[in-house]
Design a protein around this motif. Structure first.
Motif, PDB file in Angstrom:
ATOM      1  N   GLY A  29     -10.667 -33.223  20.183  1.00 45.49           N
ATOM      2  CA  GLY A  29     -11.572 -32.103  20.431  1.00 45.49           C
ATOM      3  C   GLY A  29     -12.966 -32.356  19.889  1.00 45.49           C
ATOM      4  N   ILE A  30     -13.037 -32.902  18.679  1.00 41.36           N
ATOM      5  CA  ILE A  30     -14.337 -33.195  18.061  1.00 41.36           C
ATOM      6  C   ILE A  30     -15.069 -34.278  18.850  1.00 41.36           C
ATOM      7  CG2 ILE A  30     -15.435 -34.165  16.003  1.00 41.36           C
ATOM      8  CD1 ILE A  30     -13.125 -32.874  14.393  1.00 41.36           C
ATOM      9  N   TRP A  31     -14.345 -35.338  19.209  1.00 45.07           N
ATOM     10  CA  TRP A  31     -14.966 -36.441  19.949  1.00 45.07           C
ATOM     11  C   TRP A  31     -15.467 -35.955  21.302  1.00 45.07           C
ATOM     12  CZ3 TRP A  31     -14.772 -38.956  24.528  1.00 45.07           C
ATOM     13  CH2 TRP A  31     -15.351 -40.226  24.595  1.00 45.07           C
ATOM     14  N   THR A  32     -14.616 -35.186  22.015  1.00 43.32           N
ATOM     15  CA  THR A  32     -15.008 -34.682  23.334  1.00 43.32           C
ATOM     16  C   THR A  32     -16.205 -33.759  23.222  1.00 43.32           C
ATOM     17  OG1 THR A  32     -12.673 -34.810  24.005  1.00 43.32           O
ATOM     18  CG2 THR A  32     -14.160 -33.558  25.421  1.00 43.32           C
ATOM     19  N   MET A  33     -16.206 -32.901  22.174  1.00 40.26           N
ATOM     20  CA  MET A  33     -17.346 -32.011  21.961  1.00 40.26           C
ATOM     21  C   MET A  33     -18.637 -32.821  21.821  1.00 40.26           C
ATOM     22  SD  MET A  33     -19.450 -31.047  19.243  1.00 40.26           S
ATOM     23  CE  MET A  33     -20.924 -30.225  19.843  1.00 40.26           C
ATOM     24  N   GLY A  73     -27.723 -35.110   5.595  1.00 41.30           N
ATOM     25  CA  GLY A  73     -26.910 -34.590   4.498  1.00 41.30           C
ATOM     26  C   GLY A  73     -26.392 -33.194   4.787  1.00 41.30           C
ATOM     27  N   LEU A  74     -27.248 -32.352   5.386  1.00 38.54           N
ATOM     28  CA  LEU A  74     -26.840 -30.996   5.723  1.00 38.54           C
ATOM     29  C   LEU A  74     -25.724 -31.008   6.763  1.00 38.54           C
ATOM     30  CD1 LEU A  74     -27.209 -27.951   5.522  1.00 38.54           C
ATOM     31  CD2 LEU A  74     -29.031 -28.124   7.248  1.00 38.54           C
ATOM     32  N   SER A  75     -25.813 -31.905   7.732  1.00 41.68           N
ATOM     33  CA  SER A  75     -24.774 -31.987   8.764  1.00 41.68           C
ATOM     34  C   SER A  75     -23.433 -32.392   8.161  1.00 41.68           C
ATOM     35  CB  SER A  75     -25.188 -32.976   9.866  1.00 41.68           C
ATOM     36  OG  SER A  75     -25.154 -34.319   9.405  1.00 41.68           O
ATOM     37  N   VAL A  76     -23.458 -33.286   7.180  1.00 45.57           N
ATOM     38  CA  VAL A  76     -22.217 -33.706   6.515  1.00 45.57           C
ATOM     39  C   VAL A  76     -21.616 -32.543   5.725  1.00 45.57           C
ATOM     40  CG1 VAL A  76     -21.207 -35.262   4.802  1.00 45.57           C
ATOM     41  CG2 VAL A  76     -22.920 -36.126   6.416  1.00 45.57           C
ATOM     42  N   VAL A  77     -22.464 -31.794   5.036  1.00 46.69           N
ATOM     43  CA  VAL A  77     -21.991 -30.623   4.287  1.00 46.69           C
ATOM     44  C   VAL A  77     -21.347 -29.612   5.226  1.00 46.69           C
ATOM     45  CG1 VAL A  77     -22.720 -28.623   2.923  1.00 46.69           C
ATOM     46  CG2 VAL A  77     -23.629 -30.894   2.395  1.00 46.69           C
ATOM     47  N   ILE A  78     -21.989 -29.367   6.374  1.00 41.95           N
ATOM     48  CA  ILE A  78     -21.424 -28.436   7.358  1.00 41.95           C
ATOM     49  C   ILE A  78     -20.066 -28.924   7.826  1.00 41.95           C
ATOM     50  CG2 ILE A  78     -21.707 -27.500   9.693  1.00 41.95           C
ATOM     51  CD1 ILE A  78     -24.730 -27.495   9.201  1.00 41.95           C
ATOM     52  N   ALA A  79     -19.938 -30.222   8.064  1.00 45.35           N
ATOM     53  CA  ALA A  79     -18.669 -30.788   8.526  1.00 45.35           C
ATOM     54  C   ALA A  79     -17.567 -30.586   7.489  1.00 45.35           C
ATOM     55  CB  ALA A  79     -18.835 -32.275   8.834  1.00 45.35           C
ATOM     56  N   GLY A  93     -14.976 -24.077  15.950  1.00 51.23           N
ATOM     57  CA  GLY A  93     -15.714 -24.669  17.068  1.00 51.23           C
ATOM     58  C   GLY A  93     -17.209 -24.493  16.903  1.00 51.23           C
ATOM     59  N   GLY A  94     -17.623 -23.305  16.429  1.00 46.76           N
ATOM     60  CA  GLY A  94     -19.040 -23.064  16.170  1.00 46.76           C
ATOM     61  C   GLY A  94     -19.571 -23.943  15.050  1.00 46.76           C
ATOM     62  N   ALA A  95     -18.742 -24.145  14.025  1.00 47.01           N
ATOM     63  CA  ALA A  95     -19.173 -24.982  12.900  1.00 47.01           C
ATOM     64  C   ALA A  95     -19.317 -26.443  13.319  1.00 47.01           C
ATOM     65  CB  ALA A  95     -18.173 -24.853  11.752  1.00 47.01           C
ATOM     66  N   VAL A  96     -18.360 -26.937  14.127  1.00 41.91           N
ATOM     67  CA  VAL A  96     -18.434 -28.328  14.598  1.00 41.91           C
ATOM     68  C   VAL A  96     -19.658 -28.512  15.488  1.00 41.91           C
ATOM     69  CG1 VAL A  96     -17.297 -30.058  16.044  1.00 41.91           C
ATOM     70  CG2 VAL A  96     -15.958 -28.740  14.401  1.00 41.91           C
ATOM     71  N   SER A  97     -19.918 -27.538  16.367  1.00 41.07           N
ATOM     72  CA  SER A  97     -21.108 -27.616  17.220  1.00 41.07           C
ATOM     73  C   SER A  97     -22.384 -27.569  16.382  1.00 41.07           C
ATOM     74  CB  SER A  97     -21.111 -26.466  18.230  1.00 41.07           C
ATOM     75  OG  SER A  97     -20.016 -26.568  19.116  1.00 41.07           O
ATOM     76  N   SER A  98     -22.380 -26.731  15.348  1.00 41.65           N
ATOM     77  CA  SER A  98     -23.545 -26.650  14.459  1.00 41.65           C
ATOM     78  C   SER A  98     -23.775 -27.977  13.749  1.00 41.65           C
ATOM     79  CB  SER A  98     -23.343 -25.540  13.426  1.00 41.65           C
ATOM     80  OG  SER A  98     -23.235 -24.284  14.051  1.00 41.65           O
ATOM     81  N   TYR A 137     -25.371 -30.435  16.354  1.00 39.97           N
ATOM     82  CA  TYR A 137     -26.774 -30.206  16.688  1.00 39.97           C
ATOM     83  C   TYR A 137     -27.684 -30.306  15.465  1.00 39.97           C
ATOM     84  CZ  TYR A 137     -25.537 -29.201  21.470  1.00 39.97           C
ATOM     85  OH  TYR A 137     -25.095 -29.331  22.765  1.00 39.97           O
ATOM     86  N   THR A 138     -27.125 -30.063  14.277  1.00 39.95           N
ATOM     87  CA  THR A 138     -27.910 -30.333  13.062  1.00 39.95           C
ATOM     88  C   THR A 138     -28.150 -31.824  12.930  1.00 39.95           C
ATOM     89  OG1 THR A 138     -26.975 -28.393  11.930  1.00 39.95           O
ATOM     90  CG2 THR A 138     -27.982 -30.089  10.555  1.00 39.95           C
ATOM     91  N   GLY A 139     -27.083 -32.607  13.176  1.00 40.79           N
ATOM     92  CA  GLY A 139     -27.238 -34.065  13.146  1.00 40.79           C
ATOM     93  C   GLY A 139     -28.209 -34.559  14.199  1.00 40.79           C
ATOM     94  N   MET A 140     -28.203 -33.926  15.381  1.00 39.20           N
ATOM     95  CA  MET A 140     -29.120 -34.346  16.445  1.00 39.20           C
ATOM     96  C   MET A 140     -30.557 -33.955  16.131  1.00 39.20           C
ATOM     97  SD  MET A 140     -27.231 -36.057  18.353  1.00 39.20           S
ATOM     98  CE  MET A 140     -28.476 -36.424  19.589  1.00 39.20           C
ATOM     99  N   MET A 141     -30.743 -32.842  15.401  1.00 42.49           N
ATOM    100  CA  MET A 141     -32.095 -32.458  14.997  1.00 42.49           C
ATOM    101  C   MET A 141     -32.673 -33.462  13.995  1.00 42.49           C
ATOM    102  SD  MET A 141     -33.011 -29.864  16.719  1.00 42.49           S
ATOM    103  CE  MET A 141     -34.475 -29.368  15.787  1.00 42.49           C
ATOM    104  N   ALA A 142     -31.792 -34.219  13.344  1.00 41.76           N
ATOM    105  CA  ALA A 142     -32.252 -35.237  12.397  1.00 41.76           C
ATOM    106  C   ALA A 142     -32.785 -36.480  13.104  1.00 41.76           C
ATOM    107  CB  ALA A 142     -31.106 -35.628  11.456  1.00 41.76           C
TER     108      ALA A 142
END
Length: 257
Positions: free
Chosen positions: A57-61, A147-153, A181-186, A189-194
């Protein structure tokens, strides 16, 4: 600097990627709940299914979202072995976290260890998948946002495993899945904003496969796996239902004798 578009197809890829993350989370949580009510080989099999569901699910997302990612001034390709490796890493590391919870004697310690391991697995999959990206230019990352994206994960994974340990109601699991699902998406997109890209125009052909040649067919296949496995889990009786069925059969057998 190349202009980055994270939604080249509008809301289609963000919404679809969120749906895939929710389905993987829901299936993984249901399988983990089933595992905690089982023993022996049955527990192991449920945990393996949970790990494959969450990892898939994570990979497909991630890669459905990447179908909508584009950079002006350059084509993009994906390194096939690295892309497949990111899927395997997601399953293996998430599996380690799920098994830590499934077999841990100290629930608190198992939750912390499982959440940390699973969260790092999610982040590893994301950045390994990004490492598979090939384009004409250099990709750079903002370390604070990384770093923020890792914390969210890690927080998302810990919350999901806590839900698996403490929530039994299908409705509550569904709500937890929407949150995860919202947290994984966040996290994605946080990682992509980096990401920032310095494009170096070139006429040379890029190595690897395009998203439509490789990512799209694989994502469709994995998405089908999630839907089919979800149907199997939904139709499979729970331990409580099997016990109730066995109890109902005992009086009938006694009367027959």
């Amino acid at each position: 600097m190349g202009h980055l578009d994270h939604a080249a197809f509008g809301w289609l890829t963000p919404v679809l990627s969120y749906v895939m993350a929710c389905i993987g989370a829901a299936l993984g949580l249901r399988c983990t709940v089933r595992a905690l009510g089982a023993t022996g080989r049955s527990r192991r099999n449920w945990l393996l299914t949970a790990a494959s569901a969450i990892g898939t699910g994570i990979w497909t997302m991630h890669f459905v979202a990447m179908l909508g990612f584009s950079v002006s001034g350059t084509e993009m390709r994906y390194n096939v072995p690295l892309t497949i490796l990111s899927l395997l890493v997601a399953m293996v590391v998430v599996g380690a976290g799920v098994f830590a919870v499934g077999y841990g004697r100290d629930r608190g310690r198992a939750l912390v260890l499982g959440g940390l391991t699973t969260g790092l697995g999610v982040a590893s999959m994301h950045y390994l998948g990004m490492a598979a990206l090939r384009l004409h230019g250099a990709v750079r990352y903002d370390p604070v946002l990384v770093g923020l994206s890792v914390v969210i994960a890690v927080v998302a994974a810990t919350a999901a495993l806590w839900a698996a340990l403490n929530i039994r109601s299908p409705v509550a699991v569904a709500v937890a899945s929407l949150v995860m699902g919202g947290a994984v998406s966040s996290m994605h997109y946080t990682g992509m904003m980096a990401v920032s890209v310095r494009v170096s125009p070139s006429g040379e052909a890029l190595p690897g496969a395009t998203a439509m040649q490789f990512i799209f067919p694989l994502a469709v296949g994995l998405g089908s796996y999630l839907f089919l496995t979800s149907a199997f889990v939904a139709l499979s009786p729970t331990a409580r239902e099997r016990e109730a069925s066995a109890s109902a059969q005992r009086p009938v057998e006694s009367v027959a004798r």
